[in-house]
Motif scaffolding. Sequence first.
Motif, short mmCIF file in Angstrom:
data_model
loop_
_atom_site.label_atom_id
_atom_site.label_comp_id
_atom_site.label_asym_id
_atom_site.label_seq_id
_atom_site.Cartn_x
_atom_site.Cartn_y
_atom_site.Cartn_z
N ARG A 139 6.93 -4.48 -6.74
CA ARG A 139 5.85 -3.70 -6.12
C ARG A 139 5.51 -4.28 -4.75
N TYR A 140 5.19 -3.43 -3.81
CA TYR A 140 4.89 -3.82 -2.42
C TYR A 140 6.07 -4.56 -1.79
N LYS A 141 7.26 -4.27 -2.28
CA LYS A 141 8.47 -4.88 -1.73
C LYS A 141 8.40 -6.41 -1.73
N ASP A 177 -11.53 -0.06 -7.79
CA ASP A 177 -10.20 0.57 -7.85
C ASP A 177 -9.12 -0.37 -7.33
N SER A 178 -9.49 -1.59 -7.08
CA SER A 178 -8.50 -2.63 -6.76
C SER A 178 -8.74 -3.78 -7.72
N SER A 179 -7.65 -4.41 -8.13
CA SER A 179 -7.76 -5.53 -9.08
C SER A 179 -8.46 -6.74 -8.45
N LEU A 180 -8.68 -6.70 -7.13
CA LEU A 180 -9.31 -7.83 -6.44
C LEU A 180 -10.83 -7.84 -6.61
N SER A 181 -11.37 -6.83 -7.25
CA SER A 181 -12.81 -6.62 -7.20
C SER A 181 -13.62 -7.29 -8.31
N TYR A 231 3.76 -10.46 0.99
CA TYR A 231 2.60 -11.35 0.94
C TYR A 231 1.43 -10.70 1.68
N PHE A 232 0.23 -10.84 1.12
CA PHE A 232 -0.99 -10.24 1.66
C PHE A 232 -2.07 -11.30 1.83
N TRP A 233 -3.28 -10.85 2.25
CA TRP A 233 -4.46 -11.74 2.23
C TRP A 233 -4.77 -12.19 0.80
N ASP A 234 -4.14 -11.55 -0.17
CA ASP A 234 -4.33 -11.92 -1.58
C ASP A 234 -4.14 -13.43 -1.75
N THR A 235 -3.13 -13.99 -1.05
CA THR A 235 -2.89 -15.43 -1.17
C THR A 235 -4.02 -16.20 -0.49
N LEU A 269 -17.26 2.46 -2.70
CA LEU A 269 -16.36 1.39 -2.27
C LEU A 269 -15.18 1.29 -3.23
N LYS A 270 -14.02 1.03 -2.65
CA LYS A 270 -12.86 0.82 -3.51
C LYS A 270 -12.97 -0.54 -4.20
N GLN A 271 -13.46 -1.55 -3.46
CA GLN A 271 -13.47 -2.92 -3.97
C GLN A 271 -14.53 -3.74 -3.24
N ALA A 272 -14.73 -4.95 -3.71
CA ALA A 272 -15.74 -5.83 -3.11
C ALA A 272 -15.51 -5.99 -1.62
N ASP A 287 -12.88 -2.85 1.80
CA ASP A 287 -13.06 -1.60 1.06
C ASP A 287 -12.18 -0.53 1.69
N GLU A 288 -11.04 -0.28 1.09
CA GLU A 288 -10.06 0.61 1.73
C GLU A 288 -10.44 2.10 1.64
N TYR A 289 -11.58 2.41 1.01
CA TYR A 289 -12.03 3.81 1.00
C TYR A 289 -12.94 4.11 2.19
N PRO A 309 0.09 -9.93 10.18
CA PRO A 309 0.30 -8.58 9.65
C PRO A 309 -0.38 -8.38 8.30
N TRP A 310 -0.63 -7.16 7.97
CA TRP A 310 -1.24 -6.84 6.67
C TRP A 310 -0.30 -7.24 5.55
N MET A 311 0.99 -6.94 5.74
CA MET A 311 2.00 -7.33 4.74
C MET A 311 3.13 -8.05 5.45
N GLY A 355 3.86 -13.29 -3.28
CA GLY A 355 3.69 -11.83 -3.24
C GLY A 355 2.49 -11.40 -4.08
N ALA A 356 1.96 -10.21 -3.75
CA ALA A 356 0.81 -9.70 -4.50
C ALA A 356 1.15 -9.55 -5.98
N ARG A 357 2.44 -9.39 -6.30
CA ARG A 357 2.86 -9.30 -7.70
C ARG A 357 3.80 -10.46 -8.05
N GLY A 358 3.66 -11.56 -7.32
CA GLY A 358 4.44 -12.75 -7.61
C GLY A 358 5.93 -12.54 -7.36
N ASP A 370 2.32 2.42 0.45
CA ASP A 370 1.33 3.47 0.51
C ASP A 370 1.04 3.86 -0.93
N GLN A 371 -0.25 3.75 -1.31
CA GLN A 371 -0.58 3.90 -2.72
C GLN A 371 -0.40 5.33 -3.23
N LEU A 372 -0.19 6.26 -2.32
CA LEU A 372 -0.05 7.64 -2.76
C LEU A 372 1.40 8.02 -3.02
C1 BGC Z 1 -6.00 -3.66 -2.23
C2 BGC Z 1 -5.78 -4.72 -1.17
C3 BGC Z 1 -4.73 -5.69 -1.67
C4 BGC Z 1 -3.45 -4.97 -2.05
C5 BGC Z 1 -2.42 -5.90 -2.66
C6 BGC Z 1 -4.66 -2.98 -2.53
O1 BGC Z 1 -4.84 -2.04 -3.54
O2 BGC Z 1 -6.93 -2.71 -1.79
O3 BGC Z 1 -6.99 -5.37 -0.91
O4 BGC Z 1 -4.47 -6.65 -0.70
O5 BGC Z 1 -3.74 -3.98 -2.99
O6 BGC Z 1 -2.91 -6.51 -3.80
#
Ligand code: BGC
Length: 744
Positions: free
Chosen positions: A342-344, A624-628, A347-351, A589-592, A477-479, A396-398, A334-337, A171-173
């Motif tokens: 981070r994010y425990k 607001d996301s590095s994916l954008s 693995y996400f759709w990032d891959t 939008l948070k991201q693309a 767009d998570e916003y 799953p999302w993660m 993992g999203a951070r390798g 949870d980003q908060l």
């Molecule tokens: C992004 C998601 C992404 C996750 C992990 C979030 O901030 O909005 O799209 O999958 O970070 O990188």
Amino acid sequence: MNKLDYDGWSIKSNASMRQDKKYYESIFSQGNGYMGIRGSLPEDFENQSYERCTYIAGVFDYIKEEITDMVNVPDYMNTKITVGEEVFEPLHESVDIEQTLWLRDGILERCYCWKTKNSGKIVIKSQRFLSIDDIHTALIRYEIVALEKPCDMLFETGISANVSNQSIEDDQLKQNHTILKMAMPIEAWQDEADVLKVKTTGRAGIHIIEGSLVQTEERELLPEHVKEKEYVGTKYAFRAKQGKSYCFDKLISVFTSRECKLDQLNQVILAHIKKNKTLGYNTMYRKNKLAWMKKWETSDIEIEGDIKIQTAIRYNIFQLIQTNAEGDCTVNIGARGIMHGRYKGCYFWDTDIFMLPFYVNSNQEAARNLVMYRYLKLDDARKNAKELNLQGARYPWMCSIDGREQCESWDIGKSEIHVTADVAYAVDYYVRMSNDLEFYENYAIEIYAETARYHVSRLTYDENKDMYNLMFVKGPDEYCGITSNNTYTNWMIRYNMKLAVEGLTYLKENRATKYHELTCRLGIKGLEIKKWDTIRDKISLPYDDAKYLYIQDDTFMKLEPLMIDDYKTNESPLYHSICFDRLQRYRVLKQADLVLLVTLFPDDFSVEQKQAIWNYYEPLTLHDSSLSYGVHANLAANLSMNQQALAYFEKSVLLDLEDIMSSTGKEGLHFAAFGASWQALIMGFAGIRIKEDTITVNPNLPMNWSKLRFHFKYKGSDYQIEIKEGTGHIQKDGKIHNKMEESD
Ligand code: BGC
């Protein structure tokens, strides 16, 4: 901020790590797919137990009933140097440091110049790498010289289990400050080498064994073994001669019970230490160099005209290579390798959507394991769907080694369901690009069928309009809050269902026995397949005909406008200052989102439609996301908006190197951005497309790039593409393939 020097093949810094320590630790992360370490200084004893990070792909354990965390395993770089009474503290102001990461072969070199109080200047050089030739090996070499006078020196290096996890909530908060010790020592012994075995504390109970052997040519120096509660090490105490360089090679071996039988771990580590001893540092150094050379042969990208961008794209590729456990289909990325918790480590759709194309088009065998991982998690995905009263399989999302939902926040974990269709898209991308029919027939079609079933059960039928709606979801767009008919998701679902129908039809017509076996096993009837085919065309896709504009979702146009410039004053995400509840009611939008969709299906949108999406959504996107950024660069290049394309590309490709989002230190490296940058270059600037089985190029290079050269693997062949002064050539397996297509 410009803290690094770029020379094409290396990243160099001569700034002290006293400020921005975490940033440098992230940048100088190293890995070999099997294991990863952050660039922390092995001699820095001020580091907290959770700051010395060493991870092994797939070494997760449970911290709650169904929730895992990636385990921080013993630190095998741990080193202590003392001169007289003074202990070497690399962050102290008496120390200058220069660090160089060599991208060609993954070597990290450090050179410290230490002005001691009583013993003059001491120069300490270290060189380390995690071998990609033998993934169970890590090596570090120290060379120490007392420049000005002889002195008493103590060099000690070992393995420390005094490490812990500081997990950061998904949870980003929320920031989690809980510190957990997830690996406890169970055995240690010392003869020629130091060996330490730990066991992870949850129900996975993975055993990890690490061994280290120190070699030196100084025959008169006698090693002494040191053993403490959570530590084993080797120490040399000696009188250092002025000007003489003392060299110590530490050869490290690592294994776990994931790849070895429990009762064989001790023998395995001993045999491996013996093998390393025979080979020695120099041979292993050369073997690693050769292995990297092979990697670069099919993955390098050459850009002439901008040395910083040239180095940055190589850094992106380098990190993608060194974090992927390419021989292991039981893990993903993992999203951070494997270099940050981070994010425990999940693995996400990032891959699937962002990184996979790089692997598919440079190393198809490695890519196969990534999609195979998804197949191996199909049973867990079935359980996920069932738990939510749905049919088929829901990814799953993660996830981790556990394919059940690892995301603990309800709105994202339960609603960001596009990931299931993203997996199908990724599997299809792999199959299309590799022509791996064996994978297609035996695994891909089953994934398509089970995910299609899930979508059908998740849709809601509107009898009045004879349409299907996807209610209460979150798009990329998570916003956007929880909304309905997110066009990205609906489009992906339609495509997923098409893949299922086509796949089963193919099996029926070409592999009758397989078709029979699969449909019986899954209980699929011909009528069900027909139903998918009818339903997919009736899934709502909000669209404004007059404006050629796809609408993001059912509520987007009702949201309140926001004067973005008043709020967003730098690249740091707005959710740091405005809460998600408030953000979801703004039309930002948070991201693309739709911009991403266009890049995934570039031939399915007319130029007017693409331009309309860009014109409407780009100004509303906060990135607001590095994916954008990378995704925006990709579409901008495709629309020949070269300046904007370059501006976005620079942010994506330099995201971590230049700490664009001010999060590289705290959160680690952003692997999806690495993948997005690669796609922006290949699909955007070079404009690679496959048309009727032929590769075409439609370049739009930034003005200052005089040449772009890269490799692209397609159906087992290696295409080499060169774009220069507006013209380009494609070679296939070393022979002329075809000329570049004229620019539109
Ligand atoms: C992004 C998601 C992404 C996750 C992990 C979030 O901030 O909005 O799209 O999958 O970070 O990188």
